[in-house]
Design an enzyme around this catalytic site. Structure first.
Site, PDB file in Angstrom:
ATOM      1  N   PHE A  11       5.865 -74.378   3.494  1.00 34.08           N
ATOM      2  CA  PHE A  11       5.696 -75.087   2.226  1.00 34.08           C
ATOM      3  C   PHE A  11       6.463 -74.403   1.099  1.00 34.08           C
ATOM      4  CE2 PHE A  11       3.259 -76.891  -1.399  1.00 34.08           C
ATOM      5  CZ  PHE A  11       3.457 -78.233  -1.089  1.00 34.08           C
ATOM      6  N   ARG A  31       7.197 -61.305   2.707  1.00 32.74           N
ATOM      7  CA  ARG A  31       6.743 -59.944   2.997  1.00 32.74           C
ATOM      8  C   ARG A  31       7.508 -59.313   4.150  1.00 32.74           C
ATOM      9  NH1 ARG A  31       2.115 -57.954   1.073  1.00 32.74           N
ATOM     10  NH2 ARG A  31       1.322 -60.040   0.638  1.00 32.74           N
ATOM     11  N   LYS A 102      -4.047 -74.283  -0.760  1.00 33.32           N
ATOM     12  CA  LYS A 102      -5.231 -75.142  -0.847  1.00 33.32           C
ATOM     13  C   LYS A 102      -6.382 -74.483  -0.095  1.00 33.32           C
ATOM     14  CE  LYS A 102      -2.231 -79.228  -0.913  1.00 33.32           C
ATOM     15  NZ  LYS A 102      -1.808 -80.462  -0.221  1.00 33.32           N
ATOM     16  N   GLY A 130      -1.494 -81.996  -3.734  1.00 33.21           N
ATOM     17  CA  GLY A 130      -1.406 -83.428  -3.519  1.00 33.21           C
ATOM     18  C   GLY A 130      -0.888 -83.753  -2.136  1.00 33.21           C
ATOM     19  N   LYS A 185     -10.261 -81.629   1.092  1.00 35.76           N
ATOM     20  CA  LYS A 185      -9.687 -82.619   2.005  1.00 35.76           C
ATOM     21  C   LYS A 185      -9.313 -81.979   3.339  1.00 35.76           C
ATOM     22  CE  LYS A 185      -5.328 -81.138   1.742  1.00 35.76           C
ATOM     23  NZ  LYS A 185      -4.372 -80.883   2.834  1.00 35.76           N
ATOM     24  N   THR A 242      -3.773 -86.275   5.116  1.00 37.35           N
ATOM     25  CA  THR A 242      -4.075 -85.225   6.083  1.00 37.35           C
ATOM     26  C   THR A 242      -5.081 -85.653   7.151  1.00 37.35           C
ATOM     27  OG1 THR A 242      -5.667 -84.312   4.515  1.00 37.35           O
ATOM     28  CG2 THR A 242      -3.505 -83.302   4.582  1.00 37.35           C
ATOM     29  N   GLU A 270      -6.255 -73.554   6.596  1.00 36.42           N
ATOM     30  CA  GLU A 270      -7.043 -73.253   5.402  1.00 36.42           C
ATOM     31  C   GLU A 270      -8.426 -73.902   5.444  1.00 36.42           C
ATOM     32  OE1 GLU A 270      -6.344 -71.043   3.357  1.00 36.42           O
ATOM     33  OE2 GLU A 270      -4.314 -71.097   2.558  1.00 36.42           O
TER      34      GLU A 270
END
Length: 320
Positions: A11, A31, A102, A130, A185, A242, A270
């Site tokens: 992302f 990293r 998220k 979103g 979500k 999703t 997540e």
């Protein structure tokens, strides 16, 4: 414009690509120095196959190069965001920090924007969330997102800076609603994946989405969100995406749970941590969140799919 991106995952890289193709100079920090070297040499990221990384994207493992930017996108998993902020708090003063993850921090039960505000109060906290998949953004496909910032003047600056031809940002001051919509979500996506993976069918998934949405609203408004925020891109829009696409890691994880099959432990999900956080919030706030609670129990092996389904179907009948 010069923009920094913290996080070399799909992302963060996709956002960097979209902004670079719009003419911005992007510094992407990761990293892992080996990953930085590989992206620099090959102009590609294995997490975004078939995407060429633009020449105006620079990849670094040095945080000084990252913090030379005034706007920094934090594409770091929600459960590691706090540690990152604490480590570099002194360098974040005066920066515009935009959380692009998220989830709910399991240690403090806060969303990304709230975490930034608590640890880096001298920085501006915003959240970008979103209905979006990294592959779509990187390929320049039309995508609409919510950019939430409590300071609307700064939000307007960020909206202008981060919007592109294909990436359309809608502004909000409701950071709580935006960050909770994006987090909750994911739990519903896991539940939807379980339904499909277990062979319960599309009708069962539709029921879960429909009943899951008021759960999201119930918790978010209890925590101070505006109800209309959950009906927008960061809530309902992201929920639909999703819960219906295998591009969603949370949905695929739910499918694996439903099938009783293994899932790649290296893949960030997540919604798994968020489900556990929400289950605790349901107890602390005395709120009825049956789907979120069942998902958390499934993840921890405290129940199985058959028992979880029975628990949901045996709830009292009532008006819609």
């Amino acid at each position: 414009m010069k923009i920094g991106v913290a996080g070399g995952g799909a992302f963060g890289t996709a956002l960097g690509v979209a902004l670079a193709l719009d003419g911005n100079d992007i510094t992407l920090w990761a990293r892992d120095a080996d990953s930085v070297a590989a992206m620099t040499q090959t102009r590609s990221n294995p997490k975004l196959p078939d995407v060429t990384l633009p020449s105006n994207m620079t990849f670094v493992a040095d945080t000084d190069a990252l913090f030379g930017n005034h706007i920094i996108l934090l594409a770091i998993p929600a459960q590691t965001l706090r540690a990152f902020l604490e480590q570099y708090a002194d360098k974040l003063r005066g920066k515009h920090l935009v959380a692009c993850c998220k989830g709910i921090d399991l240690t403090q039960m806060t969303g990304p924007a709230s975490t930034i505000a608590a640890i880096a109060p001298d920085a501006s906290a915003a959240v970008l969330t979103g209905p979006s998949f990294a592959a779509d953004i990187a390929r320049g496909l039309p995508t609409a997102l919510t950019l939430a910032c409590a300071d609307d003047d700064i939000g307007a600056i960020l909206q202008t800076a981060l919007s592109t031809t294909a990436l359309r940002l809608y502004r909000s001051t409701d950071t709580i609603g935006a960050e909770l919509g994006g987090a909750l979500k994911n739990v519903m996506a896991i539940a939807s994946g379980v339904a499909i993976g277990a062979g319960l069918g599309d009708s069962a998934r539709a029921a879960l989405i429909t009943r899951g949405f008021p759960e999201m609203q119930r918790l978010a408004t209890e925590l101070g969100a505006m109800p209309e925020t959950l009906s927008g891109l960061s809530g309902f829009g992201d929920l639909v995406l999703t819960c219906t696409s295998e591009q969603s890691r949370n949905y695929r994880y739910g499918m694996a749970l439903g099938r009783g099959s293994d899932f790649d432990a290296a893949t960030t999900v997540e919604g798994a941590a968020t489900a556990r956080a929400v289950r605790q919030l349901a107890v602390d706030l005395d709120i009825d969140l049956p789907i979120c609670t069942v998902v958390a129990d499934l993840i921890e092996g405290k129940t199985d799919v058959a028992a979880a389904l029975n628990a949901l179907l045996s709830r009292p009948l009532k008006e819609e």
